[in-house]
Design a protein around this motif. Structure first.
Motif, PDB file in Angstrom:
ATOM      1  N   VAL A   5       0.835  -1.201   0.000  1.00 36.04           N
ATOM      2  CA  VAL A   5       0.000   0.000   0.000  1.00 36.04           C
ATOM      3  C   VAL A   5       0.872   1.254   0.000  1.00 36.04           C
ATOM      4  O   VAL A   5       1.857   1.342   0.742  1.00 36.04           O
ATOM      5  CB  VAL A   5      -0.943   0.008   1.219  1.00 36.04           C
ATOM      6  CG1 VAL A   5      -1.863   1.223   1.187  1.00 36.04           C
ATOM      7  CG2 VAL A   5      -1.764  -1.281   1.254  1.00 36.04           C
ATOM      8  N   VAL A  62      -3.755   5.885   1.247  1.00 38.10           N
ATOM      9  CA  VAL A  62      -5.118   5.526   1.641  1.00 38.10           C
ATOM     10  C   VAL A  62      -5.872   6.796   2.038  1.00 38.10           C
ATOM     11  O   VAL A  62      -5.378   7.568   2.869  1.00 38.10           O
ATOM     12  CB  VAL A  62      -5.114   4.545   2.839  1.00 38.10           C
ATOM     13  CG1 VAL A  62      -6.544   4.261   3.304  1.00 38.10           C
ATOM     14  CG2 VAL A  62      -4.404   3.254   2.486  1.00 38.10           C
ATOM     15  N   GLN A  90     -10.787   1.668   0.787  1.00 43.26           N
ATOM     16  CA  GLN A  90     -10.099   1.719  -0.504  1.00 43.26           C
ATOM     17  C   GLN A  90      -8.664   2.168  -0.296  1.00 43.26           C
ATOM     18  O   GLN A  90      -8.306   2.697   0.763  1.00 43.26           O
ATOM     19  CB  GLN A  90     -10.811   2.677  -1.458  1.00 43.26           C
ATOM     20  CG  GLN A  90     -10.921   4.104  -0.936  1.00 43.26           C
ATOM     21  CD  GLN A  90     -11.680   5.006  -1.884  1.00 43.26           C
ATOM     22  OE1 GLN A  90     -11.337   5.125  -3.058  1.00 43.26           O
ATOM     23  NE2 GLN A  90     -12.725   5.656  -1.383  1.00 43.26           N
ATOM     24  N   GLY A  91      -7.857   1.954  -1.308  1.00 42.17           N
ATOM     25  CA  GLY A  91      -6.469   2.394  -1.245  1.00 42.17           C
ATOM     26  C   GLY A  91      -5.801   2.201  -2.589  1.00 42.17           C
ATOM     27  O   GLY A  91      -6.406   1.675  -3.537  1.00 42.17           O
ATOM     28  N   THR A 132     -12.171  -2.561  -0.306  1.00 42.53           N
ATOM     29  CA  THR A 132     -12.395  -3.551   0.738  1.00 42.53           C
ATOM     30  C   THR A 132     -13.788  -3.332   1.337  1.00 42.53           C
ATOM     31  O   THR A 132     -14.417  -2.299   1.106  1.00 42.53           O
ATOM     32  CB  THR A 132     -11.351  -3.468   1.880  1.00 42.53           C
ATOM     33  OG1 THR A 132     -11.770  -2.497   2.849  1.00 42.53           O
ATOM     34  CG2 THR A 132      -9.969  -3.101   1.361  1.00 42.53           C
ATOM     35  N   SER A 172      -7.745  -1.151   4.217  1.00 44.71           N
ATOM     36  CA  SER A 172      -6.586  -0.708   3.444  1.00 44.71           C
ATOM     37  C   SER A 172      -5.505  -0.018   4.262  1.00 44.71           C
ATOM     38  O   SER A 172      -4.401   0.204   3.754  1.00 44.71           O
ATOM     39  CB  SER A 172      -7.060   0.255   2.348  1.00 44.71           C
ATOM     40  OG  SER A 172      -7.760   1.355   2.922  1.00 44.71           O
ATOM     41  N   VAL A 208      -1.539  -5.564   2.274  1.00 49.46           N
ATOM     42  CA  VAL A 208      -2.874  -6.137   2.403  1.00 49.46           C
ATOM     43  C   VAL A 208      -3.034  -7.290   1.422  1.00 49.46           C
ATOM     44  O   VAL A 208      -2.322  -7.377   0.410  1.00 49.46           O
ATOM     45  CB  VAL A 208      -3.979  -5.081   2.136  1.00 49.46           C
ATOM     46  CG1 VAL A 208      -3.918  -3.956   3.163  1.00 49.46           C
ATOM     47  CG2 VAL A 208      -3.867  -4.509   0.727  1.00 49.46           C
ATOM     48  N   VAL A 222      -6.002  -8.843  -0.942  1.00 52.03           N
ATOM     49  CA  VAL A 222      -7.265  -8.365  -1.489  1.00 52.03           C
ATOM     50  C   VAL A 222      -7.759  -9.327  -2.566  1.00 52.03           C
ATOM     51  O   VAL A 222      -6.964  -9.781  -3.398  1.00 52.03           O
ATOM     52  CB  VAL A 222      -7.093  -6.956  -2.112  1.00 52.03           C
ATOM     53  CG1 VAL A 222      -8.437  -6.384  -2.524  1.00 52.03           C
ATOM     54  CG2 VAL A 222      -6.387  -6.015  -1.160  1.00 52.03           C
TER      55      VAL A 222
END
Length: 321
Positions: free
Chosen positions: A33, A36, A64-65, A79, A90, A95, A97
């Motif tokens: 990531v 975010v 979200q991210g 997410t 996120s 993460v 996903v």
């Protein structure tokens, strides 16, 4: 080990902790990531008062991210953190996903800007197009033009062929910004407005009848905007920042054969969401689309969370990991 923002008590901000890296399940991808956003949906879910119910705590928030796959490919991901028990979001350095919730981004897109745009820009685009039927030559009214959805909607309406956008916002700074982003005129929303007075200002600011209204606020502004729509025109509602109810008259709806459409991103198919994100990312990469945002280090998540919640932040806060 990874670092994550962990929310242990509903209504309180998350804090950064170290925890085990997520295990990759079948059909999932690992994302490193990079940025975010702290969104209204994150705050709503974490409050424990959302329509999704009280989330089980502790959990990692973040619906979200943006980041990168193992091979370096830039991606956006979504997410269901805070909406579904047992799902972390996120706000973590790494993460796992589901592949269906990952959207590949074009090379060169500024990831922090796309994090700020994210699902708010998707709502603006899909609300205008899928729900509102935006067509070339339309005149569009954007209510709540000072918010992220409103700022994105001004630009996306013009990029989608609108001939003219009329913006409505409370503050002078927001109205000035709306005109910088392309609005032909920005109309004030005043504390003592009633439907008639606001409708009159909208008529004065509009160049003839309005084809489409994008409405993240509802209340008096929505009722006033209905009065300036052309026969057969459409109002798309995305939220209720100005009021949960609106003083709408049946005669206005029937007399103009008007359409009112409710919109939520939850109604988008995975493919439509991906297509909208790709369009938003393309405009952002080309410098055609932006929104006001503030980049904050991940370690400052608790303070950033409080400022976003209280409305004292300079636009959408984006956590940089």
């Amino acid at each position: 080990m990874i670092r994550a923002a962990l929310l242990t008590t509903c209504g309180a901000p998350p804090t950064v902790v170290e925890r085990l890296a997520p295990e990759l399940a079948d059909g999932e991808l690992t994302v490193t990531v990079e940025a975010v956003p702290i969104t209204p949906l994150d705050l709503l879910c974490a409050s424990g008062t959302s329509y999704f119910g009280r989330p089980a705590t502790p959990y990692v928030p973040g619906v979200q991210g943006v980041g990168r796959l193992v091979d370096g490919t830039p991606v956006w991901f979504g997410t269901s953190a805070g909406m579904r028990s047992g799902v972390d979001g996120s706000m973590a350095t790494t993460v796992a996903v589901p592949a269906a919730d990952v959207v590949t981004l074009p090379t060169g897109v500024p990831l922090t800007l796309l994090a700020a745009l994210g699902l708010s820009a998707v709502a603006a685009h899909a609300g205008l197009t899928y729900a509102g039927g935006l067509a070339a030559g339309n005149q569009v009214v954007v209510l709540g033009a000072g918010g992220v959805v409103g700022q994105a909607a001004i630009q996306l309406a013009l990029l989608g062929g609108a001939r003219r956008v009329v913006a409505v916002a409370r503050s002078a700074a927001a109205r000035s910004r709306a005109e910088e982003l392309g609005a032909a005129v920005a109309i004030p929303l005043l504390p003592d407005d009633d439907v008639a007075s606001m409708a009159e200002r909208l008529r004065d600011g509009a160049d003839g009848p309005v084809d489409l209204v994008l409405d993240p606020v509802f209340g008096v502004p929505a009722a006033a905007a209905l009065r300036v729509l052309r026969p057969g025109g459409c109002l798309v509602n995305l939220g209720s920042a100005a009021g949960a109810t609106a003083p709408i008259e049946s005669a206005v709806l029937r007399g103009g054969s008007l359409r009112m459409v409710g919109y939520t991103n939850n109604g988008l198919s995975t493919d439509d969401r991906a297509a909208s994100l790709a369009l938003v990312a393309g405009h952002a990469a080309a410098g055609r689309l932006t929104v006001d945002h503030e980049i904050v280090p991940f370690d400052s998540v608790a303070d950033a969370w409080e400022r976003q919640s209280s409305g004292t932040a300079a636009g959408r806060i984006v956590l940089a990991l």
